[in-house]
Design a protein around this motif. Structure first.
Motif, PDB file in Angstrom:
ATOM      1  N   UNK A 231       0.644  -1.226   0.073  1.00 38.42           N
ATOM      2  CA  UNK A 231       0.076   0.169  -0.080  1.00 38.42           C
ATOM      3  C   UNK A 231       0.694   1.245   0.045  1.00 38.42           C
ATOM      4  N   UNK A 232       1.831   1.282   0.883  1.00 39.50           N
ATOM      5  CA  UNK A 232       2.752   2.643   0.902  1.00 39.50           C
ATOM      6  C   UNK A 232       3.352   2.709  -0.367  1.00 39.50           C
ATOM      7  N   UNK A 233       4.096   1.620  -1.067  1.00 42.30           N
ATOM      8  CA  UNK A 233       4.540   1.705  -2.139  1.00 42.30           C
ATOM      9  C   UNK A 233       3.603   2.303  -3.359  1.00 42.30           C
ATOM     10  N   UNK A 234       2.458   1.880  -3.246  1.00 40.70           N
ATOM     11  CA  UNK A 234       1.250   2.270  -4.367  1.00 40.70           C
ATOM     12  C   UNK A 234       1.279   3.903  -3.963  1.00 40.70           C
ATOM     13  N   UNK A 235       1.131   4.214  -2.844  1.00 37.77           N
ATOM     14  CA  UNK A 235       0.700   5.658  -2.492  1.00 37.77           C
ATOM     15  C   UNK A 235       2.115   6.473  -3.165  1.00 37.77           C
ATOM     16  N   UNK A 236       3.169   6.026  -3.236  1.00 40.80           N
ATOM     17  CA  UNK A 236       4.347   6.557  -3.789  1.00 40.80           C
ATOM     18  C   UNK A 236       4.275   6.616  -5.500  1.00 40.80           C
ATOM     19  N   UNK A 237       4.074   5.590  -5.765  1.00 41.62           N
ATOM     20  CA  UNK A 237       3.599   5.503  -7.380  1.00 41.62           C
ATOM     21  C   UNK A 237       2.701   6.348  -7.900  1.00 41.62           C
ATOM     22  N   UNK A 238       1.696   6.615  -7.104  1.00 39.52           N
ATOM     23  CA  UNK A 238       0.733   7.681  -7.462  1.00 39.52           C
ATOM     24  C   UNK A 238       0.541   8.739  -7.151  1.00 39.52           C
ATOM     25  N   UNK A 239       1.770   9.206  -6.230  1.00 39.85           N
ATOM     26  CA  UNK A 239       2.018  10.338  -5.604  1.00 39.85           C
ATOM     27  C   UNK A 239       0.900  10.892  -4.925  1.00 39.85           C
ATOM     28  N   UNK A 240       0.350   9.767  -3.876  1.00 45.93           N
ATOM     29  CA  UNK A 240      -0.737  10.310  -3.077  1.00 45.93           C
ATOM     30  C   UNK A 240       0.237  10.387  -1.586  1.00 45.93           C
ATOM     31  N   UNK A 241       0.793  11.460  -1.558  1.00 44.03           N
ATOM     32  CA  UNK A 241       1.529  11.790  -0.208  1.00 44.03           C
ATOM     33  C   UNK A 241       0.787  11.851   1.041  1.00 44.03           C
ATOM     34  N   UNK A 242      -0.325  12.382   0.933  1.00 41.70           N
ATOM     35  CA  UNK A 242      -1.025  12.475   2.141  1.00 41.70           C
ATOM     36  C   UNK A 242      -1.481  11.085   2.679  1.00 41.70           C
ATOM     37  N   UNK A 243      -1.835  10.382   1.795  1.00 43.70           N
ATOM     38  CA  UNK A 243      -2.121   9.029   2.144  1.00 43.70           C
ATOM     39  C   UNK A 243      -1.107   8.208   2.765  1.00 43.70           C
ATOM     40  N   UNK A 244       0.111   8.394   2.020  1.00 46.47           N
ATOM     41  CA  UNK A 244       1.526   7.854   2.355  1.00 46.47           C
ATOM     42  C   UNK A 244       1.739   8.196   3.812  1.00 46.47           C
ATOM     43  N   UNK A 245       1.633   9.428   4.178  1.00 42.88           N
ATOM     44  CA  UNK A 245       1.827   9.812   5.667  1.00 42.88           C
ATOM     45  C   UNK A 245       0.855   9.133   6.412  1.00 42.88           C
ATOM     46  N   UNK A 246      -0.359   9.004   6.203  1.00 41.57           N
ATOM     47  CA  UNK A 246      -1.159   8.055   7.044  1.00 41.57           C
ATOM     48  C   UNK A 246      -0.836   6.759   7.121  1.00 41.57           C
ATOM     49  N   UNK A 247      -0.277   6.024   6.119  1.00 45.74           N
ATOM     50  CA  UNK A 247       0.174   4.815   6.145  1.00 45.74           C
ATOM     51  C   UNK A 247       1.538   4.761   7.046  1.00 45.74           C
ATOM     52  N   UNK A 248       2.597   5.680   6.842  1.00 49.16           N
ATOM     53  CA  UNK A 248       3.456   5.685   7.823  1.00 49.16           C
ATOM     54  C   UNK A 248       2.936   5.560   9.446  1.00 49.16           C
ATOM     55  N   UNK A 249       2.120   6.445   9.444  1.00 51.09           N
ATOM     56  CA  UNK A 249       1.689   6.442  10.828  1.00 51.09           C
ATOM     57  C   UNK A 249       1.008   5.241  11.414  1.00 51.09           C
ATOM     58  N   UNK A 250       0.469   4.635  10.427  1.00 54.64           N
ATOM     59  CA  UNK A 250      -0.231   3.221  10.709  1.00 54.64           C
ATOM     60  C   UNK A 250       0.824   2.259  10.744  1.00 54.64           C
ATOM     61  N   UNK A 251       2.086   2.440  10.870  1.00 54.66           N
ATOM     62  CA  UNK A 251       3.054   1.302  10.994  1.00 54.66           C
ATOM     63  C   UNK A 251       3.632   0.719   9.719  1.00 54.66           C
ATOM     64  N   UNK A 252       3.634   1.452   8.537  1.00 54.38           N
ATOM     65  CA  UNK A 252       4.048   0.517   7.223  1.00 54.38           C
ATOM     66  C   UNK A 252       5.588   0.563   7.288  1.00 54.38           C
ATOM     67  N   UNK A 253       5.991  -0.287   6.494  1.00 54.78           N
ATOM     68  CA  UNK A 253       7.386  -0.854   6.725  1.00 54.78           C
ATOM     69  C   UNK A 253       8.343   0.403   5.733  1.00 54.78           C
ATOM     70  N   UNK A 254       8.915   1.040   6.446  1.00 56.89           N
ATOM     71  CA  UNK A 254       9.983   1.910   5.930  1.00 56.89           C
ATOM     72  C   UNK A 254      11.188   1.639   5.248  1.00 56.89           C
ATOM     73  N   UNK A 255      11.577   0.402   5.157  1.00 61.00           N
ATOM     74  CA  UNK A 255      12.720  -0.085   4.842  1.00 61.00           C
ATOM     75  C   UNK A 255      12.622  -0.818   3.350  1.00 61.00           C
ATOM     76  N   UNK A 256      11.295  -1.283   3.058  1.00 58.16           N
ATOM     77  CA  UNK A 256      11.291  -2.040   1.815  1.00 58.16           C
ATOM     78  C   UNK A 256      11.332  -1.002   0.547  1.00 58.16           C
ATOM     79  N   UNK A 257      11.818  -1.836  -0.255  1.00 60.14           N
ATOM     80  CA  UNK A 257      12.146  -1.078  -1.704  1.00 60.14           C
ATOM     81  C   UNK A 257      10.983  -1.369  -2.664  1.00 60.14           C
ATOM     82  N   UNK A 258      11.127  -0.336  -3.353  1.00 58.00           N
ATOM     83  CA  UNK A 258       9.916  -0.421  -4.543  1.00 58.00           C
ATOM     84  C   UNK A 258      10.439  -1.054  -5.769  1.00 58.00           C
ATOM     85  N   UNK A 259       9.734  -0.861  -6.986  1.00 56.71           N
ATOM     86  CA  UNK A 259      10.237  -1.414  -8.070  1.00 56.71           C
ATOM     87  C   UNK A 259      11.567  -0.797  -8.619  1.00 56.71           C
TER      88      UNK A 259
END
Length: 461
Positions: A231-259
């Protein structure tokens, strides 16, 4: 389904004689007058045609009915008139679109309410299996969604793509509809045939509240979609940074690498989204973490492109500089980013900033590393990089900065080309701006490549 209007107008134009969904008796003068009145939004004319016994349920071109046309023209008074005169609600056109489905798509609350109150069937689907509830969840009034759910509409009805009304609502960021569907028991973790969950649809919409509602209802934040996308990678791909900030606050993995081998902080730095950068740093993201090997194997077809070039391990600071994000650079530096990092291809913060199109970012970079003539592995200096970037709004200001820091226009790269030669051989606009800040002191006009003189060896060192 916004493309339906031209087809309905075609149907009106060929009221008699065009291909119809089923055989009908020849149109009477009253039938023709009714169609013309609907097209003209002439309620009086429609009333007169009905008084002359026009068929209110006549199947017209492509299976459309007068009621369908009235809905399409969004004339609530016309819809009321036709319903009063016996227009049926269970007749769909040849695409399976019912009057209710079309009303929901076009979104006029008054018309949707009239059709629902008249007893429109809720389970009639289009030919692709899409229900009126799904259409209304995405386009229609939220009150209609509530009404349908209260009167037996199925919250998890699947269409031909395996998508549910919840996915339709989430895709449009319809937070109220999302909440109603979840309350009615819609599955927050059902997956479409393409591999997307409702959470993915909400992320793509960019609506933070809709995304939050799904997460609060138990949507799996660890689900991986196509290409193992999180989900966090998708937010990055789609440039949905507000959603990405929410996902970070919800505990998303900060080290995983995208494509592309980037971690979330790299994406945030390149985008310059300060709230996301702050959230990531607060959660412990490494300001000096490097991009790495992508988990995705790029697949390309012959004659349709190639995989992106390999990028050497790069920290967030250089990505922020290369995208002209001065404020992001400042945040990263305050968090401990190394201003002296040099990538494997020789890129420094100054060389990166020369690509960013921002005088503010280049100013900061030169303050961190004042050498304006540092070169990368190809021998390109910041001046080469800047001139090679073509015309841009802040070109003049950036050239002025480099000139003030002693940048030399006579240094040749490994291809034997100086910044002056690049400018003189490129766009006339770039050449003009370049010579405002780096005038030709030799008196030699390099009109074309055939007349260029090779610089002495001492000028290439």
């Amino acid at each position: 389904m916004r493309e339906r209007l031209p087809r309905l107008l075609l149907a009106i134009a060929c009221l008699v004689g065009c291909g119809t969904a089923q055989a009908s008796p020849p149109a009477t003068d009253a039938d023709t007058a009714l169609g013309a009145a609907i097209r003209a939004n002439d309620v009086g004319g429609a009333r007169a045609a009905l008084a002359q016994h026009a068929d209110v349920n006549r199947r017209l071109a492509f299976g459309a009915t007068p009621l369908g046309w009235a809905v399409d023209t969004q004339n609530a008074e016309m819809v009321s008139l036709l319903l009063e005169r016996g227009a049926t609600l269970d007749v769909a056109d040849s695409d399976g679109v019912s009057p209710l489905g079309l009303a929901c798509e076009l979104g006029n609350a008054a018309i949707v309410t009239k059709i629902l109150d008249a007893g429109a069937p809720l389970r009639t689907t289009r030919v692709d299996g899409v229900t009126p509830l799904a259409i209304c969840a995405r386009y229609g009034p939220v009150e209609a969604v509530a009404w349908m759910l209260a009167h037996g509409a199925t919250p998890d009805a699947l269409d031909a793509r395996g998508q549910t009304p919840l996915m339709w609502a989430a895709a449009a960021g319809r937070r109220e509809a999302v909440a109603l569907l979840l309350k009615a028991g819609a599955d927050a973790n059902r997956v479409s045939k393409a591999g997307f969950s409702p959470l993915f649809f909400a992320i793509k919409s960019g609506d933070v509240a809709a995304t939050d509602a799904l997460l609060s209802a138990g949507a799996r934040a660890d689900y991986r979609g196509p290409e193992q996308t999180s989900p966090l990678q998708l937010a990055g791909y789609q440039k949905r940074y507000g959603v990405a900030t929410l996902l970070v606050a919800r505990g998303a993995d900060l080290t995983e690498r995208d494509r592309e081998g980037k971690q979330p902080l790299h994406i945030a730095a390149a985008a310059g989204d300060l709230d996301l950068i702050k959230a990531l740093l607060a959660r412990g993201a490494d300001p000096n973490g490097l991009t790495g090997q992508s988990r995705i194997t790029w697949v390309t077809e012959a004659n349709f492109g190639v995989p992106p070039p390999a990028v050497p391990p790069t920290p967030p600071l250089l990505l922020a500089a290369a995208n002209g994000q001065a404020a992001a650079m400042t945040l990263l530096l305050a968090a401990g980013a190394d201003p002296h990092f040099v990538a494997a291809n020789g890129t420094t913060v100054v060389l990166a900033a020369a690509r960013g199109g921002s005088a503010a970012a280049l100013t900061l970079a030169l303050r961190l590393a004042p050498d304006a003539n540092v070169a990368d592995a190809h021998g390109d200096t910041a001046l080469h990089v800047l001139v090679g970037g073509g015309m841009q709004p802040e070109l003049g200001a950036m050239l002025q900065l480099l000139a003030a820091h002693g940048a030399r226009a006579d240094i040749a790269n490994r291809r034997g080309t100086t910044p002056t030669q690049m400018a003189d051989g490129g766009l006339s606009e770039v050449k003009a701006v370049f010579h405002e800040h780096f005038p030709d002191r030799t008196g030699v006009k390099l009109a074309d490549a055939g007349h260029r003189q090779k610089l002495p060896a001492t000028a290439q060192n």
